[in-house]
Design an enzyme around this catalytic site. Structure first.
Site, PDB file in Angstrom:
ATOM      1  N   HIS A   1       9.389 -26.746   3.617  1.00  0.00           N
ATOM      2  CA  HIS A   1       8.766 -27.972   3.148  1.00  0.00           C
ATOM      3  C   HIS A   1       8.195 -27.806   2.037  1.00  0.00           C
ATOM      4  O   HIS A   1       7.370 -28.582   1.653  1.00  0.00           O
ATOM      5  CB  HIS A   1       7.735 -28.366   4.518  1.00  0.00           C
ATOM      6  CG  HIS A   1       8.349 -28.797   5.622  1.00  0.00           C
ATOM      7  ND1 HIS A   1       8.910 -29.990   6.070  1.00  0.00           N
ATOM      8  CD2 HIS A   1       8.812 -27.883   6.631  1.00  0.00           C
ATOM      9  CE1 HIS A   1       9.400 -29.906   7.104  1.00  0.00           C
ATOM     10  NE2 HIS A   1       9.362 -28.835   7.610  1.00  0.00           N
TER      11      HIS A   1
ATOM     12  N   GLU B   1       0.938  -1.189   0.041  1.00  0.00           N
ATOM     13  CA  GLU B   1       0.114  -0.038   0.044  1.00  0.00           C
ATOM     14  C   GLU B   1       0.908   1.412  -0.155  1.00  0.00           C
ATOM     15  O   GLU B   1       0.531   2.323  -0.625  1.00  0.00           O
ATOM     16  CB  GLU B   1      -1.052  -0.057   1.095  1.00  0.00           C
ATOM     17  CG  GLU B   1      -1.942  -1.004   1.204  1.00  0.00           C
ATOM     18  CD  GLU B   1      -3.119  -0.863   2.011  1.00  0.00           C
ATOM     19  OE1 GLU B   1      -3.720   0.031   2.203  1.00  0.00           O
ATOM     20  OE2 GLU B   1      -3.393  -1.807   2.879  1.00  0.00           O
TER      21      GLU B   1
ATOM     22  N   LYS C   1     -13.607  -0.002  -3.861  1.00  0.00           N
ATOM     23  CA  LYS C   1     -14.798   0.480  -3.045  1.00  0.00           C
ATOM     24  C   LYS C   1     -15.807   1.104  -3.755  1.00  0.00           C
ATOM     25  O   LYS C   1     -17.025   0.760  -3.555  1.00  0.00           O
ATOM     26  CB  LYS C   1     -14.251   1.167  -1.665  1.00  0.00           C
ATOM     27  CG  LYS C   1     -13.353   0.271  -0.864  1.00  0.00           C
ATOM     28  CD  LYS C   1     -13.071   0.659   0.417  1.00  0.00           C
ATOM     29  CE  LYS C   1     -12.421  -0.198   1.255  1.00  0.00           C
ATOM     30  NZ  LYS C   1     -11.894   0.459   2.519  1.00  0.00           N
TER      31      LYS C   1
END
Ligand code: PA5
Length: 330
Positions: free
Chosen positions: A235, A219, A326
């Site tokens: 792993h 951001e 938004k």
């Protein structure tokens, strides 16, 4: 939104912790009607990350399960024995509001943390607790407020035994004593990450800090970033370095009491990456508790994201993509 610059907002972080502790001290919470048997924190982005970080602070202390929800719907186990903490700086984030509606329908004991908006209005209308923090800043620059309120809610409801607010007070002293050193280190890290894709590694109990770092680089510095934790990355992800990809820079954010076997894993992993020509950098935290060490890192990486935004020549405050998204969703 006020006209503060990001460097000024970052400089305010230690003072925000102090102010947040005062707000927490004055907050009065209702007694839950049923025994609390699990804790759920819901929130998104800069407001959700506080829940992850706090879940790791209380890992060896809180005796009931702690679940994070970064989505619209709560898990099936939520009922009247759930403490639901809803964190939304604006108070208007739709996923968080939806999760609160879900919590209300399931009878959860709800405490909201926001600077106003629909969440505050909902709390007043439906009679659940709300702690109102100062508004007007980007949510990610207000992390101190959500961190402090979250731990203080757990303290007030006597779900934890350690006094995290005292450790937060000590963290403020740590930051103030190291401010110029933190900035120097941040400049070095920003130089290291410049023009690379940052990959952040931490131990698993500091994953919240690694995620916060990724979010701040996304951001503020407007760059893609990835994170993973030791030992799990040994792993799977370590194999991904086999090809010797030089586009990435590995930044290890390591707590000082790293478990011995994980320290060994770190040194072998670093060697594997370096043999493949990748840049690596290990940074150790400071402090005498997990809280202090996390707060030290949070402040350090906030500065890294600021200096990297300068190098990338981008505005660290504006987030036009999130604003656009938004707007489209309205
Ligand atoms: O940092 C940001 O601005 C975002 O990540 C927001 O925190 C996120 O969109 C959620 O908004 P709010 O914090 O207002 O609930």
């Amino acid at each position: 939104m006020n006209e503060k610059t990001m460097d000024k907002l970052i400089r305010e972080f230690p003072g925000n912790i102090t102010e947040a502790i005062k707000i927490a001290g004055e907050a009065r919470l209702r007694e839950p009607q049923s025994e609390i048997r699990n804790v759920v924190v819901c929130g998104m982005g800069g407001s959700g990350i506080g829940g992850k970080i706090v879940s790791q602070w209380v890992y060896n202390d809180l005796e009931v399960p702690f679940t994070l929800v970064n989505d619209y719907v709560l898990p099936a186990f939520v009922n009247e024995n759930t403490l639901l903490i809803a964190s939304s700086y604006s108070g208007n984030t739709e996923e968080t509001l939806s999760a609160v509606e879900d919590g209300l329908s399931k009878g959860a004991h709800i405490v909201a943390v926001c600077s106003g908006g629909k969440l505050q209005a909902m709390a007043e209308e439906k009679s659940f607790d709300v702690i109102v923090v100062p508004g007007g800043n980007p949510p990610r620059a207000s992390l101190a407020f959500s961190l402090v309120q979250l731990v203080s809610i757990l303290e007030k409801l006597e779900l934890v035994t350690i006094r995290y607010s005292a450790q937060l007070e000590k963290s403020v002293e740590l930051l103030l004593a190291n401010e110029s050193k933190i900035k120097e280190e941040a400049i070095e890290i920003a130089d290291f990450l410049f023009e690379k894709m940052p990959i952040i590694y931490s131990t698993s109990l500091f994953e919240g800090v690694a995620i916060r770092t990724r979010q701040q680089l996304n951001e503020n510095a407007k760059t893609l970033c990835w994170h993973h934790v030791i030992p799990e990355m040994n792993h799977n992800e370590l194999v991904g370095w086999s090809g010797g990809d030089k586009r990435f820079a590995s930044l290890f954010l390591i707590n000082s009491d790293i478990y011995e076997r994980n320290a060994f894993r770190l040194s072998v992993s670093k060697k594997v990456m370096e043999e493949k020509g990748a840049g690596t950098m290990v940074v150790y935290s400071k402090g005498e508790s997990r809280v202090e060490e996390a707060i030290y890192f949070i402040h350090l990486v906030d500065w890294v994201s600021f200096y990297l935004s300068e190098k990338n020549k981008v505005d660290p405050i504006a987030i036009p993509v999130i604003d656009y998204l938004k707007g489209e969703l309205e």
